[in-house]
Design an enzyme around this catalytic site. Structure first.
Site, PDB file in Angstrom:
ATOM      1  N   PHE A  66      30.179  60.321  93.888  1.00 22.08           N
ATOM      2  CA  PHE A  66      30.952  61.331  93.166  1.00 22.08           C
ATOM      3  C   PHE A  66      30.046  62.398  92.551  1.00 22.08           C
ATOM      4  O   PHE A  66      30.172  63.599  92.826  1.00 22.08           O
ATOM      5  CB  PHE A  66      31.792  60.627  92.094  1.00 22.08           C
ATOM      6  CG  PHE A  66      32.423  61.520  91.066  1.00 22.08           C
ATOM      7  CD1 PHE A  66      33.003  62.730  91.416  1.00 22.08           C
ATOM      8  CD2 PHE A  66      32.453  61.140  89.733  1.00 22.08           C
ATOM      9  CE1 PHE A  66      33.598  63.547  90.459  1.00 22.08           C
ATOM     10  CE2 PHE A  66      33.038  61.945  88.769  1.00 22.08           C
ATOM     11  CZ  PHE A  66      33.601  63.152  89.129  1.00 22.08           C
ATOM     12  N   PRO A 106       8.773  50.738  97.691  1.00 19.82           N
ATOM     13  CA  PRO A 106       8.269  51.987  97.115  1.00 19.82           C
ATOM     14  C   PRO A 106       7.514  52.837  98.127  1.00 19.82           C
ATOM     15  O   PRO A 106       7.618  54.070  98.101  1.00 19.82           O
ATOM     16  CB  PRO A 106       7.356  51.507  95.980  1.00 19.82           C
ATOM     17  CG  PRO A 106       7.913  50.182  95.583  1.00 19.82           C
ATOM     18  CD  PRO A 106       8.415  49.573  96.858  1.00 19.82           C
ATOM     19  N   ASN A 122      20.762  49.564  89.517  1.00 23.89           N
ATOM     20  CA  ASN A 122      20.547  50.381  88.325  1.00 23.89           C
ATOM     21  C   ASN A 122      19.200  50.149  87.650  1.00 23.89           C
ATOM     22  O   ASN A 122      18.782  50.963  86.816  1.00 23.89           O
ATOM     23  CB  ASN A 122      21.660  50.113  87.304  1.00 23.89           C
ATOM     24  CG  ASN A 122      23.030  50.453  87.836  1.00 23.89           C
ATOM     25  OD1 ASN A 122      23.174  51.276  88.731  1.00 23.89           O
ATOM     26  ND2 ASN A 122      24.055  49.795  87.311  1.00 23.89           N
ATOM     27  N   TYR A 127      26.737  46.710  82.882  1.00 18.22           N
ATOM     28  CA  TYR A 127      26.443  48.055  83.382  1.00 18.22           C
ATOM     29  C   TYR A 127      25.533  48.801  82.414  1.00 18.22           C
ATOM     30  O   TYR A 127      24.508  49.373  82.807  1.00 18.22           O
ATOM     31  CB  TYR A 127      27.737  48.834  83.600  1.00 18.22           C
ATOM     32  CG  TYR A 127      27.505  50.281  83.963  1.00 18.22           C
ATOM     33  CD1 TYR A 127      26.977  50.629  85.206  1.00 18.22           C
ATOM     34  CD2 TYR A 127      27.794  51.305  83.064  1.00 18.22           C
ATOM     35  CE1 TYR A 127      26.752  51.958  85.538  1.00 18.22           C
ATOM     36  CE2 TYR A 127      27.567  52.633  83.385  1.00 18.22           C
ATOM     37  CZ  TYR A 127      27.044  52.956  84.628  1.00 18.22           C
ATOM     38  OH  TYR A 127      26.809  54.260  84.945  1.00 18.22           O
ATOM     39  N   LYS A 174      21.650  50.001  83.200  1.00 14.78           N
ATOM     40  CA  LYS A 174      21.290  51.421  83.168  1.00 14.78           C
ATOM     41  C   LYS A 174      20.189  51.687  82.139  1.00 14.78           C
ATOM     42  O   LYS A 174      19.275  52.487  82.375  1.00 14.78           O
ATOM     43  CB  LYS A 174      22.517  52.276  82.857  1.00 14.78           C
ATOM     44  CG  LYS A 174      23.546  52.350  83.968  1.00 14.78           C
ATOM     45  CD  LYS A 174      23.013  53.066  85.197  1.00 14.78           C
ATOM     46  CE  LYS A 174      22.794  54.531  84.968  1.00 14.78           C
ATOM     47  NZ  LYS A 174      22.333  55.233  86.206  1.00 14.78           N
TER      48      LYS A 174
END
Length: 339
Positions: A27, A69, A103, A152, A156
């Protein structure tokens, strides 16, 4: 050499500055890519899959959660990345383990990848207001202690801290934008506003059952978020947290009511608690966005009404196309934030 100097050098030499957007099919990521492209940047969008309709910029399919990485470093070097924006992550419909991977672990790998580049790009990490947890009524500033209460928010926060610690140690040139609840065209249909918009644009919507709408939350339009990221790409500030939001606490019930008014449909909204359900994460939420004005020269420009109208307009388009998509494709859709 700062990112501003590198961008200016690129423009003087005739080459567009280069940005790599991670989570480009999500989004927020879609709007970021569009905003950078409109501003004349050479955009590379990275996500697990490729868009159904090819966008007017380069796309790369890469599972960032599982990429080493070294693989990310090679990609950034190949793109000549001057700015890297991390809009990838997981929020809807996944468990704690997947949230931690998307996250936190992903961000740590990204930091290692950026630090390995000889000419380090600016790294902009998109964080979340949910890193703070329940906020004080006087407003959430960047100095408000981060005490997330959900998986969440915790995942984060851990990812954002990885960027901040590396920036303050001089290993990367990066900052974290902690973004409030995002609205606007393309809002995920699993979110509250996306669910309401999808219901209101259905052919024959009945009553809509929702959890009690008790919270006051801060909302910002996705295109204003993209403007903030563009400003952060050229800001000399590093190792900082900057709040990006609407700057006011909006009653969620009023917001849902306004959506129904703008849709022009008298849909019944039924608020009913789920058995054993938890109360909202943050009963009161308002971002203090003064630092964004000072450091980035940014403020939100779209009204909440404009954001809701455009959300409904895109939801109507999606409703018209939905039966066609279902008939033409047997592949299950993915509604995660990073596409």
């Amino acid at each position: 050499m700062s990112v501003i100097d590198r961008t200016a050098d690129g423009e003087r030499g005739g080459a567009a500055p280069s940005v790599v957007v991670l989570g480009a099919t999500g989004f927020v990521g879609r709007h970021l890519c569009a905003a950078f492209a409109a501003a004349g940047w050479a955009v590379t969008g990275v996500a697990r899959g490729t868009p159904a309709v090819p966008p007017p910029y380069r796309t790369v399919a890469l599972d960032l959660v599982r990429a080493a990485p070294e693989r990310i470093t090679r990609l950034l070097a190949e793109c000549g990345a001057q700015v890297v924006v991390n809009a990838a992550g997981a929020v809807w419909g996944v468990g704690e383990d997947e949230m931690a991977l998307a996250n936190t672990v992903l961000v740590r790998r990204l930091v290692a990848a950026v630090a390995a580049l000889p000419d380090r790009p600016r790294l902009v990490q998109l964080g979340s207001v949910h890193e703070y947890g329940p906020g004080p009524r006087r407003g959430i500033t960047e100095d408000t202690p981060a005490r997330p209460v959900t998986p969440y928010g915790r995942s984060k926060l851990a990812g954002g801290l990885a960027v901040l610690e590396a920036a303050r140690a001089g290993r990367v040139d990066g900052l974290v934008l902690r973004v409030s609840n995002v609205s606007g065209p393309g809002t995920d249909p699993v979110s509250l506003l996306g669910r309401v918009a999808r219901h209101l644009t259905a052919a024959s919507p009945g009553a809509l059952r929702l959890a009690p709408l008790l919270a006051h939350r801060d909302f910002v339009d996705v295109r204003d978020v993209a403007d903030a990221v563009l400003a952060a790409a050229g800001s000399p500030a590093t190792g900082r947290v900057v709040n990006i939001g609407g700057g006011r606490a909006v009653p969620v019930r009023d917001l849902v009511t306004r959506l129904t008014e703008l849709a022009g449909r008298g849909t019944e909204i039924v608020e009913a608690p789920a058995p054993g359900g938890r109360p909202p994460e943050a009963e009161w939420q308002r971002m203090d966005i003064g630092l964004a004005r000072t450091l980035l020269g940014w403020r939100p420009r779209r009204s909440l009404d404009d954001s809701l109208r455009d959300l409904l307009a895109e939801a109507r388009t999606a409703a018209r196309l939905r039966p066609v998509v279902q008939c033409r494709s047997s592949r299950p859709g993915h509604h995660g934030r990073d596409g």
